[in-house]
Design a protein around this motif. Sequence first.
Motif, PDB file in Angstrom:
ATOM      1  N   TYR A   1     -20.634  -3.267 -12.257  1.00 27.97           N
ATOM      2  CA  TYR A   1     -20.766  -4.712 -12.093  1.00 27.97           C
ATOM      3  C   TYR A   1     -19.929  -5.205 -10.921  1.00 27.97           C
ATOM      4  CZ  TYR A   1     -19.932  -9.611 -12.333  1.00 27.97           C
ATOM      5  OH  TYR A   1     -19.818 -10.917 -11.958  1.00 27.97           O
ATOM      6  N   GLY A   2     -18.696  -4.767 -10.841  1.00 33.64           N
ATOM      7  CA  GLY A   2     -17.820  -5.212  -9.760  1.00 33.64           C
ATOM      8  C   GLY A   2     -18.380  -4.866  -8.396  1.00 33.64           C
ATOM      9  N   LEU A   3     -18.854  -3.639  -8.249  1.00 33.11           N
ATOM     10  CA  LEU A   3     -19.418  -3.226  -6.963  1.00 33.11           C
ATOM     11  C   LEU A   3     -20.661  -4.046  -6.627  1.00 33.11           C
ATOM     12  CD1 LEU A   3     -19.018   0.658  -7.158  1.00 33.11           C
ATOM     13  CD2 LEU A   3     -17.653  -0.964  -5.827  1.00 33.11           C
ATOM     14  N   LEU A   4     -21.531  -4.257  -7.610  1.00 33.01           N
ATOM     15  CA  LEU A   4     -22.740  -5.035  -7.361  1.00 33.01           C
ATOM     16  C   LEU A   4     -22.402  -6.478  -7.013  1.00 33.01           C
ATOM     17  CD1 LEU A   4     -25.858  -4.866  -7.406  1.00 33.01           C
ATOM     18  CD2 LEU A   4     -25.755  -5.641  -9.787  1.00 33.01           C
ATOM     19  N   HIS A   5     -21.412  -7.032  -7.693  1.00 35.07           N
ATOM     20  CA  HIS A   5     -21.014  -8.420  -7.458  1.00 35.07           C
ATOM     21  C   HIS A   5     -20.633  -8.640  -5.999  1.00 35.07           C
ATOM     22  CE1 HIS A   5     -19.171 -12.313  -8.436  1.00 35.07           C
ATOM     23  NE2 HIS A   5     -18.198 -11.967  -7.616  1.00 35.07           N
ATOM     24  N   PHE A   6     -19.852  -7.727  -5.449  1.00 35.72           N
ATOM     25  CA  PHE A   6     -19.399  -7.909  -4.071  1.00 35.72           C
ATOM     26  C   PHE A   6     -20.414  -7.361  -3.068  1.00 35.72           C
ATOM     27  CE2 PHE A   6     -15.291  -7.909  -6.415  1.00 35.72           C
ATOM     28  CZ  PHE A   6     -14.853  -9.166  -6.030  1.00 35.72           C
ATOM     29  N   ARG A   7     -21.018  -6.231  -3.372  1.00 37.55           N
ATOM     30  CA  ARG A   7     -21.963  -5.633  -2.405  1.00 37.55           C
ATOM     31  C   ARG A   7     -23.176  -6.533  -2.175  1.00 37.55           C
ATOM     32  NH1 ARG A   7     -26.442  -2.435  -2.983  1.00 37.55           N
ATOM     33  NH2 ARG A   7     -26.077  -1.983  -5.195  1.00 37.55           N
ATOM     34  N   ARG A   8     -23.638  -7.194  -3.234  1.00 32.98           N
ATOM     35  CA  ARG A   8     -24.799  -8.084  -3.096  1.00 32.98           C
ATOM     36  C   ARG A   8     -24.393  -9.538  -2.874  1.00 32.98           C
ATOM     37  NH1 ARG A   8     -29.914  -6.988  -4.251  1.00 32.98           N
ATOM     38  NH2 ARG A   8     -30.049  -8.895  -3.002  1.00 32.98           N
ATOM     39  N   ASP A   9     -23.117  -9.775  -2.553  1.00 31.54           N
ATOM     40  CA  ASP A   9     -22.636 -11.091  -2.100  1.00 31.54           C
ATOM     41  C   ASP A   9     -22.691 -12.183  -3.159  1.00 31.54           C
ATOM     42  OD1 ASP A   9     -22.005 -10.482   0.688  1.00 31.54           O
ATOM     43  OD2 ASP A   9     -24.152 -10.162   0.916  1.00 31.54           O
TER      44      ASP A   9
ATOM     45  N   ASP B   1      -6.923   5.503   6.188  1.00 36.17           N
ATOM     46  CA  ASP B   1      -7.846   6.253   7.039  1.00 36.17           C
ATOM     47  C   ASP B   1      -9.093   5.419   7.318  1.00 36.17           C
ATOM     48  OD1 ASP B   1      -9.560   8.025   8.269  1.00 36.17           O
ATOM     49  OD2 ASP B   1      -9.127   9.689   6.910  1.00 36.17           O
ATOM     50  N   LYS B   2      -9.139   4.789   8.489  1.00 34.17           N
ATOM     51  CA  LYS B   2     -10.252   3.903   8.848  1.00 34.17           C
ATOM     52  C   LYS B   2     -11.580   4.646   8.935  1.00 34.17           C
ATOM     53  CE  LYS B   2      -7.816   0.079   9.571  1.00 34.17           C
ATOM     54  NZ  LYS B   2      -7.963  -1.120   8.724  1.00 34.17           N
ATOM     55  N   SER B   3     -11.529   5.956   9.178  1.00 36.43           N
ATOM     56  CA  SER B   3     -12.772   6.719   9.315  1.00 36.43           C
ATOM     57  C   SER B   3     -13.554   6.773   8.007  1.00 36.43           C
ATOM     58  CB  SER B   3     -12.465   8.147   9.782  1.00 36.43           C
ATOM     59  OG  SER B   3     -11.803   8.897   8.786  1.00 36.43           O
ATOM     60  N   LEU B   4     -12.900   6.501   6.881  1.00 34.35           N
ATOM     61  CA  LEU B   4     -13.598   6.523   5.595  1.00 34.35           C
ATOM     62  C   LEU B   4     -14.449   5.264   5.402  1.00 34.35           C
ATOM     63  CD1 LEU B   4     -10.796   7.884   3.226  1.00 34.35           C
ATOM     64  CD2 LEU B   4     -12.439   9.154   4.617  1.00 34.35           C
ATOM     65  N   GLY B   5     -14.103   4.195   6.097  1.00 33.53           N
ATOM     66  CA  GLY B   5     -14.881   2.957   6.007  1.00 33.53           C
ATOM     67  C   GLY B   5     -14.913   2.350   4.618  1.00 33.53           C
ATOM     68  N   LEU B   6     -13.830   2.444   3.885  1.00 32.78           N
ATOM     69  CA  LEU B   6     -13.819   2.041   2.481  1.00 32.78           C
ATOM     70  C   LEU B   6     -14.084   0.553   2.290  1.00 32.78           C
ATOM     71  CD1 LEU B   6     -10.714   4.096   1.320  1.00 32.78           C
ATOM     72  CD2 LEU B   6     -13.125   4.647   0.925  1.00 32.78           C
ATOM     73  N   LYS B   7     -15.011   0.252   1.395  1.00 27.06           N
ATOM     74  CA  LYS B   7     -15.324  -1.128   1.044  1.00 27.06           C
ATOM     75  C   LYS B   7     -14.707  -1.543  -0.291  1.00 27.06           C
ATOM     76  CE  LYS B   7     -18.159  -2.044   4.494  1.00 27.06           C
ATOM     77  NZ  LYS B   7     -17.838  -3.093   5.497  1.00 27.06           N
ATOM     78  N   ALA B   8     -14.443  -0.560  -1.160  1.00 24.19           N
ATOM     79  CA  ALA B   8     -13.906  -0.889  -2.478  1.00 24.19           C
ATOM     80  C   ALA B   8     -12.914   0.168  -2.924  1.00 24.19           C
ATOM     81  CB  ALA B   8     -15.032  -1.011  -3.501  1.00 24.19           C
ATOM     82  N   VAL B   9     -11.800  -0.297  -3.460  1.00 23.99           N
ATOM     83  CA  VAL B   9     -10.789   0.575  -4.059  1.00 23.99           C
ATOM     84  C   VAL B   9     -10.841   0.363  -5.563  1.00 23.99           C
ATOM     85  CG1 VAL B   9      -8.335   1.086  -4.237  1.00 23.99           C
ATOM     86  CG2 VAL B   9      -9.321   0.453  -2.024  1.00 23.99           C
TER      87      VAL B   9
ATOM     88  N   ALA C   1      -3.903  -2.361   5.499  1.00 24.10           N
ATOM     89  CA  ALA C   1      -4.571  -1.252   6.164  1.00 24.10           C
ATOM     90  C   ALA C   1      -6.062  -1.177   5.848  1.00 24.10           C
ATOM     91  CB  ALA C   1      -3.904   0.072   5.761  1.00 24.10           C
ATOM     92  N   LEU C   2      -6.506  -1.831   4.764  1.00 28.83           N
ATOM     93  CA  LEU C   2      -7.911  -1.779   4.386  1.00 28.83           C
ATOM     94  C   LEU C   2      -8.753  -2.678   5.283  1.00 28.83           C
ATOM     95  CD1 LEU C   2      -7.507  -1.987   0.497  1.00 28.83           C
ATOM     96  CD2 LEU C   2      -8.131   0.040   1.832  1.00 28.83           C
ATOM     97  N   ALA C   3     -10.048  -2.438   5.297  1.00 27.13           N
ATOM     98  CA  ALA C   3     -10.968  -3.295   6.050  1.00 27.13           C
ATOM     99  C   ALA C   3     -10.894  -4.720   5.508  1.00 27.13           C
ATOM    100  CB  ALA C   3     -12.389  -2.754   5.923  1.00 27.13           C
ATOM    101  N   GLU C   4     -11.153  -5.693   6.361  1.00 29.66           N
ATOM    102  CA  GLU C   4     -11.000  -7.098   5.971  1.00 29.66           C
ATOM    103  C   GLU C   4     -11.930  -7.498   4.831  1.00 29.66           C
ATOM    104  OE1 GLU C   4     -11.215  -9.830   9.150  1.00 29.66           O
ATOM    105  OE2 GLU C   4      -9.420  -9.079  10.165  1.00 29.66           O
ATOM    106  N   ASP C   5     -13.080  -6.820   4.707  1.00 26.71           N
ATOM    107  CA  ASP C   5     -14.017  -7.182   3.647  1.00 26.71           C
ATOM    108  C   ASP C   5     -13.909  -6.245   2.449  1.00 26.71           C
ATOM    109  OD1 ASP C   5     -15.013  -4.998   4.961  1.00 26.71           O
ATOM    110  OD2 ASP C   5     -17.096  -5.693   4.993  1.00 26.71           O
ATOM    111  N   ALA C   6     -12.804  -5.495   2.359  1.00 26.74           N
ATOM    112  CA  ALA C   6     -12.609  -4.583   1.233  1.00 26.74           C
ATOM    113  C   ALA C   6     -12.229  -5.354  -0.025  1.00 26.74           C
ATOM    114  CB  ALA C   6     -11.535  -3.550   1.560  1.00 26.74           C
TER     115      ALA C   6
END
Length: 315
Positions: free
Chosen positions: A101-109, A190-198, A219-224
């Motif tokens: 649910y959490g991933l869907l909530h943020f991934r689908r805006d 590690d920016k190469s991982l491109g992490l969107k969610a922790v 250190a995480l991406a701004e939209d993480a």
Amino acid sequence: MRILVHTEGAERWCEALRQRLNDESLEIFVDDGERLGDILVVWAPPAELFERHVGHDVKVILNLGAGVDSLLQNPALPNDVPVIKLRDAGMASHMLDYVRYGLLHFRRDFDRYAGQQRAGEWAPHRVVRAAHYPVIVLGLGAIGAQIAEGLAADGYPVHGFSRSAHTLAGVTCHHEQGDEGRTLQEVLRDKSLGLKAVINLLPNTEATRDVLNAEVFAALAEDAVLINPGRGSSVVEADLVAALDAGTLRGALLDVFQHEPLAADSPLWQQSRVIITPHAAAPTPMSGAADQLVDNIQRVQRGETLTGVSREHGY
């Protein structure tokens, strides 16, 4: 043999054990503050329970949950009695639902659409597929491993982090120990991982406390985003609030906190980027848990040696 049960709703647990064991040689009873047990089935017991049992031959302490931090921190916990925790018992499926649910909530805006609704704004967003939304699961124990593999099966690029090396289907595993190991901070930076969610499923130990802090958030991406159904002790809440206020983190789904219940004056309640749930991500299913308890009780009856959780590592 006497089995003492100390937890909220203890009689229900007693009845579940009686039905499964059906053994007249076993006395199964709710802790009344006086009687002693040979096997202790507990959740967050007071020190008095263990103090009462000093000098009594307790065979094993069965913990009614996967987390043992409060039990291991009990000053009266006997050093020579094995502590056995629940390993999944059906909690993983609940936890996977929560994380999905959490991933869907943020991934689908849906977080952004909620803000737009309040503002009366009509503005569709581009759909980001799971395959373009890398995530990391912190902690690859019995539950964390199932979460990581479940998300990989959903199509997410999944990374996992643990103290020791693991191999999981569809998961890129990182570990801390050994010559090729990296610290958690190194992996998250590690920016190469491109992490969107922790996704935090780390246990509560000395090594994991306050590891999710200002340095990591920066250190995480701004939209993480952060999804935390694991342990509140991993997160420096003041740093999390600051990162959310500054927009360093896009948002968070939080089920656990440093102190529970979450204080009424916590700024997290008023943070529009946060969803709060009351430690409800994965309640312990009684049926599966009772089956595990019975298995361990029967092993004690057979005289088998039980290996408990590591006091050193805290899990």
